[in-house]
Motif scaffolding. Structure first.
Motif, PDB file in Angstrom:
ATOM      1  N   LEU A 344       0.875  -1.176   0.000  1.00 56.96           N
ATOM      2  CA  LEU A 344       0.000   0.000   0.000  1.00 56.96           C
ATOM      3  C   LEU A 344       0.916   1.231   0.000  1.00 56.96           C
ATOM      4  O   LEU A 344       1.715   1.402   0.920  1.00 56.96           O
ATOM      5  CB  LEU A 344      -0.899   0.018   1.233  1.00 56.96           C
ATOM      6  CG  LEU A 344      -1.850  -1.164   1.433  1.00 56.96           C
ATOM      7  CD1 LEU A 344      -2.694  -0.940   2.690  1.00 56.96           C
ATOM      8  CD2 LEU A 344      -2.745  -1.373   0.223  1.00 56.96           C
ATOM      9  N   CYS A 386      -2.488  -0.083  -8.509  1.00 60.46           N
ATOM     10  CA  CYS A 386      -3.769  -0.355  -7.831  1.00 60.46           C
ATOM     11  C   CYS A 386      -4.335   0.920  -7.212  1.00 60.46           C
ATOM     12  O   CYS A 386      -5.555   1.141  -7.218  1.00 60.46           O
ATOM     13  CB  CYS A 386      -3.584  -1.423  -6.765  1.00 60.46           C
ATOM     14  SG  CYS A 386      -3.389  -3.106  -7.401  1.00 60.46           S
ATOM     15  N   ALA A 387      -3.468   1.757  -6.653  1.00 55.66           N
ATOM     16  CA  ALA A 387      -3.922   3.023  -6.083  1.00 55.66           C
ATOM     17  C   ALA A 387      -4.528   3.910  -7.168  1.00 55.66           C
ATOM     18  O   ALA A 387      -5.553   4.575  -6.957  1.00 55.66           O
ATOM     19  CB  ALA A 387      -2.767   3.729  -5.377  1.00 55.66           C
ATOM     20  N   ARG A 389      -5.993   2.801  -9.871  1.00 51.56           N
ATOM     21  CA  ARG A 389      -7.287   2.193 -10.214  1.00 51.56           C
ATOM     22  C   ARG A 389      -8.339   2.569  -9.172  1.00 51.56           C
ATOM     23  O   ARG A 389      -9.492   2.902  -9.516  1.00 51.56           O
ATOM     24  CB  ARG A 389      -7.112   0.675 -10.289  1.00 51.56           C
ATOM     25  CG  ARG A 389      -8.381  -0.147 -10.150  1.00 51.56           C
ATOM     26  CD  ARG A 389      -9.384   0.017 -11.288  1.00 51.56           C
ATOM     27  NE  ARG A 389     -10.596  -0.739 -10.986  1.00 51.56           N
ATOM     28  CZ  ARG A 389     -10.726  -2.069 -11.163  1.00 51.56           C
ATOM     29  NH1 ARG A 389      -9.731  -2.794 -11.649  1.00 51.56           N
ATOM     30  NH2 ARG A 389     -11.860  -2.657 -10.859  1.00 51.56           N
ATOM     31  N   TYR A 390      -7.961   2.524  -7.894  1.00 51.74           N
ATOM     32  CA  TYR A 390      -8.895   2.862  -6.821  1.00 51.74           C
ATOM     33  C   TYR A 390      -9.404   4.296  -7.003  1.00 51.74           C
ATOM     34  O   TYR A 390     -10.595   4.573  -6.886  1.00 51.74           O
ATOM     35  CB  TYR A 390      -8.189   2.714  -5.480  1.00 51.74           C
ATOM     36  CG  TYR A 390      -9.087   2.844  -4.268  1.00 51.74           C
ATOM     37  CD1 TYR A 390      -9.751   1.742  -3.746  1.00 51.74           C
ATOM     38  CD2 TYR A 390      -9.256   4.077  -3.629  1.00 51.74           C
ATOM     39  CE1 TYR A 390     -10.560   1.859  -2.625  1.00 51.74           C
ATOM     40  CE2 TYR A 390     -10.060   4.204  -2.513  1.00 51.74           C
ATOM     41  CZ  TYR A 390     -10.712   3.094  -2.015  1.00 51.74           C
ATOM     42  OH  TYR A 390     -11.518   3.219  -0.907  1.00 51.74           O
ATOM     43  N   ASP A 393     -11.684   4.745 -10.133  1.00 53.63           N
ATOM     44  CA  ASP A 393     -13.059   4.296  -9.891  1.00 53.63           C
ATOM     45  C   ASP A 393     -13.881   5.386  -9.204  1.00 53.63           C
ATOM     46  O   ASP A 393     -15.085   5.518  -9.453  1.00 53.63           O
ATOM     47  CB  ASP A 393     -13.056   3.017  -9.053  1.00 53.63           C
ATOM     48  CG  ASP A 393     -12.677   1.783  -9.869  1.00 53.63           C
ATOM     49  OD1 ASP A 393     -12.601   1.891 -11.107  1.00 53.63           O
ATOM     50  OD2 ASP A 393     -12.450   0.713  -9.262  1.00 53.63           O
ATOM     51  N   TYR A 480      -5.883  -6.854  -7.973  1.00 49.61           N
ATOM     52  CA  TYR A 480      -6.465  -5.599  -7.486  1.00 49.61           C
ATOM     53  C   TYR A 480      -7.474  -5.843  -6.368  1.00 49.61           C
ATOM     54  O   TYR A 480      -7.471  -5.126  -5.355  1.00 49.61           O
ATOM     55  CB  TYR A 480      -7.138  -4.832  -8.629  1.00 49.61           C
ATOM     56  CG  TYR A 480      -7.891  -3.627  -8.113  1.00 49.61           C
ATOM     57  CD1 TYR A 480      -7.197  -2.524  -7.595  1.00 49.61           C
ATOM     58  CD2 TYR A 480      -9.283  -3.605  -8.065  1.00 49.61           C
ATOM     59  CE1 TYR A 480      -7.867  -1.430  -7.078  1.00 49.61           C
ATOM     60  CE2 TYR A 480      -9.953  -2.512  -7.551  1.00 49.61           C
ATOM     61  CZ  TYR A 480      -9.240  -1.432  -7.053  1.00 49.61           C
ATOM     62  OH  TYR A 480      -9.917  -0.361  -6.518  1.00 49.61           O
ATOM     63  N   GLN A 481      -8.340  -6.825  -6.522  1.00 55.02           N
ATOM     64  CA  GLN A 481      -9.357  -7.068  -5.500  1.00 55.02           C
ATOM     65  C   GLN A 481      -8.708  -7.487  -4.180  1.00 55.02           C
ATOM     66  O   GLN A 481      -9.182  -7.105  -3.102  1.00 55.02           O
ATOM     67  CB  GLN A 481     -10.350  -8.119  -5.978  1.00 55.02           C
ATOM     68  CG  GLN A 481     -11.229  -7.660  -7.138  1.00 55.02           C
ATOM     69  CD  GLN A 481     -12.080  -6.437  -6.811  1.00 55.02           C
ATOM     70  OE1 GLN A 481     -12.449  -6.210  -5.646  1.00 55.02           O
ATOM     71  NE2 GLN A 481     -12.403  -5.651  -7.829  1.00 55.02           N
ATOM     72  N   TRP A 483      -5.655  -6.548  -3.239  1.00 54.96           N
ATOM     73  CA  TRP A 483      -5.048  -5.289  -2.762  1.00 54.96           C
ATOM     74  C   TRP A 483      -6.117  -4.385  -2.136  1.00 54.96           C
ATOM     75  O   TRP A 483      -5.905  -3.796  -1.069  1.00 54.96           O
ATOM     76  CB  TRP A 483      -4.368  -4.592  -3.931  1.00 54.96           C
ATOM     77  CG  TRP A 483      -3.708  -3.280  -3.611  1.00 54.96           C
ATOM     78  CD1 TRP A 483      -2.396  -3.071  -3.292  1.00 54.96           C
ATOM     79  CD2 TRP A 483      -4.325  -1.986  -3.592  1.00 54.96           C
ATOM     80  NE1 TRP A 483      -2.155  -1.733  -3.074  1.00 54.96           N
ATOM     81  CE2 TRP A 483      -3.333  -1.048  -3.248  1.00 54.96           C
ATOM     82  CE3 TRP A 483      -5.622  -1.528  -3.834  1.00 54.96           C
ATOM     83  CZ2 TRP A 483      -3.597   0.315  -3.141  1.00 54.96           C
ATOM     84  CZ3 TRP A 483      -5.886  -0.165  -3.715  1.00 54.96           C
ATOM     85  CH2 TRP A 483      -4.878   0.737  -3.380  1.00 54.96           C
ATOM     86  N   LYS A 484      -7.255  -4.278  -2.791  1.00 57.93           N
ATOM     87  CA  LYS A 484      -8.333  -3.414  -2.309  1.00 57.93           C
ATOM     88  C   LYS A 484      -8.858  -3.904  -0.957  1.00 57.93           C
ATOM     89  O   LYS A 484      -9.139  -3.086  -0.059  1.00 57.93           O
ATOM     90  CB  LYS A 484      -9.462  -3.383  -3.332  1.00 57.93           C
ATOM     91  CG  LYS A 484     -10.624  -2.467  -2.949  1.00 57.93           C
ATOM     92  CD  LYS A 484     -11.718  -2.513  -4.015  1.00 57.93           C
ATOM     93  CE  LYS A 484     -12.912  -1.675  -3.608  1.00 57.93           C
ATOM     94  NZ  LYS A 484     -14.017  -1.777  -4.609  1.00 57.93           N
ATOM     95  N   LEU A 487      -6.444  -2.772   1.634  1.00 56.42           N
ATOM     96  CA  LEU A 487      -6.602  -1.346   1.910  1.00 56.42           C
ATOM     97  C   LEU A 487      -7.827  -1.086   2.773  1.00 56.42           C
ATOM     98  O   LEU A 487      -7.771  -0.329   3.753  1.00 56.42           O
ATOM     99  CB  LEU A 487      -6.722  -0.567   0.595  1.00 56.42           C
ATOM    100  CG  LEU A 487      -7.132   0.906   0.723  1.00 56.42           C
ATOM    101  CD1 LEU A 487      -6.103   1.697   1.522  1.00 56.42           C
ATOM    102  CD2 LEU A 487      -7.346   1.530  -0.655  1.00 56.42           C
ATOM    103  N   GLU A 488      -8.942  -1.701   2.437  1.00 59.81           N
ATOM    104  CA  GLU A 488     -10.180  -1.445   3.178  1.00 59.81           C
ATOM    105  C   GLU A 488     -10.059  -1.889   4.627  1.00 59.81           C
ATOM    106  O   GLU A 488     -10.631  -1.264   5.523  1.00 59.81           O
ATOM    107  CB  GLU A 488     -11.350  -2.118   2.473  1.00 59.81           C
ATOM    108  CG  GLU A 488     -11.682  -1.410   1.148  1.00 59.81           C
ATOM    109  CD  GLU A 488     -12.791  -2.097   0.371  1.00 59.81           C
ATOM    110  OE1 GLU A 488     -13.079  -3.283   0.671  1.00 59.81           O
ATOM    111  OE2 GLU A 488     -13.341  -1.456  -0.551  1.00 59.81           O
TER     112      GLU A 488
END
Length: 506
Positions: A344, A386-387, A389-390, A393, A480-481, A483-484, A487-488
């Motif tokens: 992250l 990934c950041a 992409r987040y 979105d 990504y999912q 990684w997400k 993060l969450e």
């Protein structure tokens, strides 16, 4: 006819001299070679000396002159790009009163959040298009509250580019674009925000004369011309924040066009003609360089503080004597997904797209029997992608749906692996151009000096040097999912104030 572009970055100052007819760089230089320091007296603070920027500008321009190939007397106009959101304070003698509180400083978050609540969320969003957050207005309020002696001596407040223009010309001006990035501008009334001014108790006299981005912001003084090897009287005809300037340099001027950059920070910047805003102010809307009251052009900006800054940390910590190019080659040897290693990249202050939370940077799932430096190099690039992409979105939630993104082949986009990973993460093709901030500033100066008949004409000779299409979107979606979800979980921990496992912290 020649144009001079100056780019005041966080890491260094870069200058270039451009031939106006061919729109190509004749000579360029940057100073220093090593990255400039960021002063952090307390956790979350970030400051730099404006005088350091000025000294670096002199050094960079001197290096550029030494390369030769042009006559400085043929320079017709100067343009300036600069790191956004920094607060510069000068007294009546144009002397700085303190170091600049720069873009990634987080000290004023609570002040901005309180203002957002007390002024009213709807008022702030519909008039300023943003929460005050930790932008320049909140930083000025922090000085007012915590350094009253300094505040009492302020004659004018500026953004970093305004300061360099002042040093060149002795004149202090600003623009609607600059005021908007500081959250001082009211888009409903097209002027200084009375709500912000009244709430924080600022005086109107603190603000410089407002001029269009493309206009004369003063002329180089005789003393400065002698110091810099220039001709006295050259006009400064363009000033813009680094991200609007990057968009300009990529000819991103029309609604729906989108630019990206991945330097110290990472940004996706899209142009809109709507006075729209994100209800949570996770992405921010500012006046673009070509904004006018009659023809509204807004820049919708997603910012990630920790992109190049993370990769620099990885280089310093794990790279040894490797160059960035060698690190990229090593990263390509690791498999997609880095064998489960996740990073992250949020270790450079509060992140606006995360509601101004300081989540921190994390390196997770290390297997001491499996992972190598190559895995870490790749995981860093994947984490940064990934950041992006987040954040994209979030932009999509707000109506920004790019079909192509333009980027300069510089900084992290020099890595073929990163460019492909970015595209696979976002699902959006990328066009690559040879451009940088100083080139954009120089061509902006040409627009401001009316050397070019139109803004588009200033970039008519720009050539695409690369095109990257999605290849592994389905495979990367799994990464990504994962990684997400990581993060969450950290966002939940941050909200609840739970104690984190320090072994996972970078």
């Amino acid at each position: 006819m020649l144009l001079l572009g100056i780019d005041i970055g966080t890491s260094s100052v870069k200058v270039c001299v451009v031939d106006a007819d061919s729109q190509t760089i004749i000579a360029s230089a940057q100073y220093p070679d090593e990255e400039s320091p960021i002063l952090s007296l307390h956790t979350g603070w970030a400051e730099q000396s404006p005088e350091m920027w000025w000294q670096q500008t002199q050094q960079a321009l001197n290096l550029c002159h030494k390369k030769g190939g042009y006559d400085p007397e043929n320079i017709s106009a100067i343009g300036i790009a600069y790191q956004m959101h920094g607060l510069v304070l000068v007294d009546k003698d144009q002397k700085t009163l303190r170091d600049s509180i720069i873009w990634c400083d987080s000290r004023a978050v609570e002040i901005g959040d309180k203002a957002f609540s007390e002024i009213g969320n709807e008022t702030c969003l519909s008039h300023m298009l943003n929460s005050p957050g930790n932008f320049t207005a909140s930083k000025l309020a922090w000085v007012k509250q915590n350094e009253p002696d300094v505040y009492s001596k302020i004659d004018k407040i500026m953004l970093p580019g305004d300061y360099i223009a002042m040093k060149l010309t002795g004149e202090i001006t600003t623009s609607a674009s600059a005021l908007s990035e500081g959250i001082f501008f009211d888009f409903q009334f097209n002027g200084l925000s009375k709500d912000i001014i009244d709430y924080f108790g600022f005086s109107d006299k603190l603000f410089p004369t407002v001029k269009p981005v493309f206009s004369s912001h003063g002329r180089v003084t005789t003393d400065v011309a002698q110091l810099l090897g220039l001709t006295a009287g050259i006009p400064v005809t363009y000033k813009a924040g680094d991200q609007p300037n990057n968009a300009l340099s990529l000819n991103v001027l029309k609604p729906g066009e989108v630019a990206a950059t991945a330097g110290t920070s990472g940004v996706i910047y899209g142009v809109s003609d709507q006075l729209a805003y994100d209800p949570q102010s996770r992405v921010n809307t500012f006046a673009h360089v070509n904004y006018t009251t009659e023809r509204k052009r807004l820049g919708v900006l997603l910012c990630i503080n920790g992109t190049g800054s993370l990769y620099r940390w990885v280089k310093n910590t794990f790279g040894g004597s490797l160059s960035y190019q060698q690190m990229n080659a090593e990263a390509a040897k690791a498999p997609l997904g880095s064998d489960g290693l996740r990073i992250l990249p949020f270790g450079n202050g509060a992140e606006r797209m995360l509601n101004n939370k300081q989540v921190g940077a994390h390196l997770q799932n290390i297997d001491l029997n499996l992972h190598t430096p190559a895995h870490i190099f790749r995981a860093a690039q994947e984490g940064i992608a990934c950041a992006f992409r987040y954040g994209l979105d979030i932009m999509r939630e707000n109506g920004m749906n790019p079909t192509v993104i333009r980027a300069g082949k510089t900084n992290m986009f020099l890595s073929d692996l990163f460019a492909q990973t970015f595209v696979d993460a976002t699902g959006v093709p990328v066009e690559l151009y040879n451009n940088d901030g100083s080139l954009g500033a120089a061509l902006g100066a040409g627009i401001g000096a009316e050397i070019y008949p139109s803004q588009a004409e200033a970039f008519s000779k720009a050539e695409r040097v690369g095109y990257v299409e999605p290849k592994n979107t389905q495979a990367f979606e799994t990464v990504y999912q994962d990684w997400k979800a990581l993060l969450e979980q950290h966002l939940i921990d941050s909200k609840q104030g739970t104690e984190k496992d320090n072994s996972s912290l970078i």
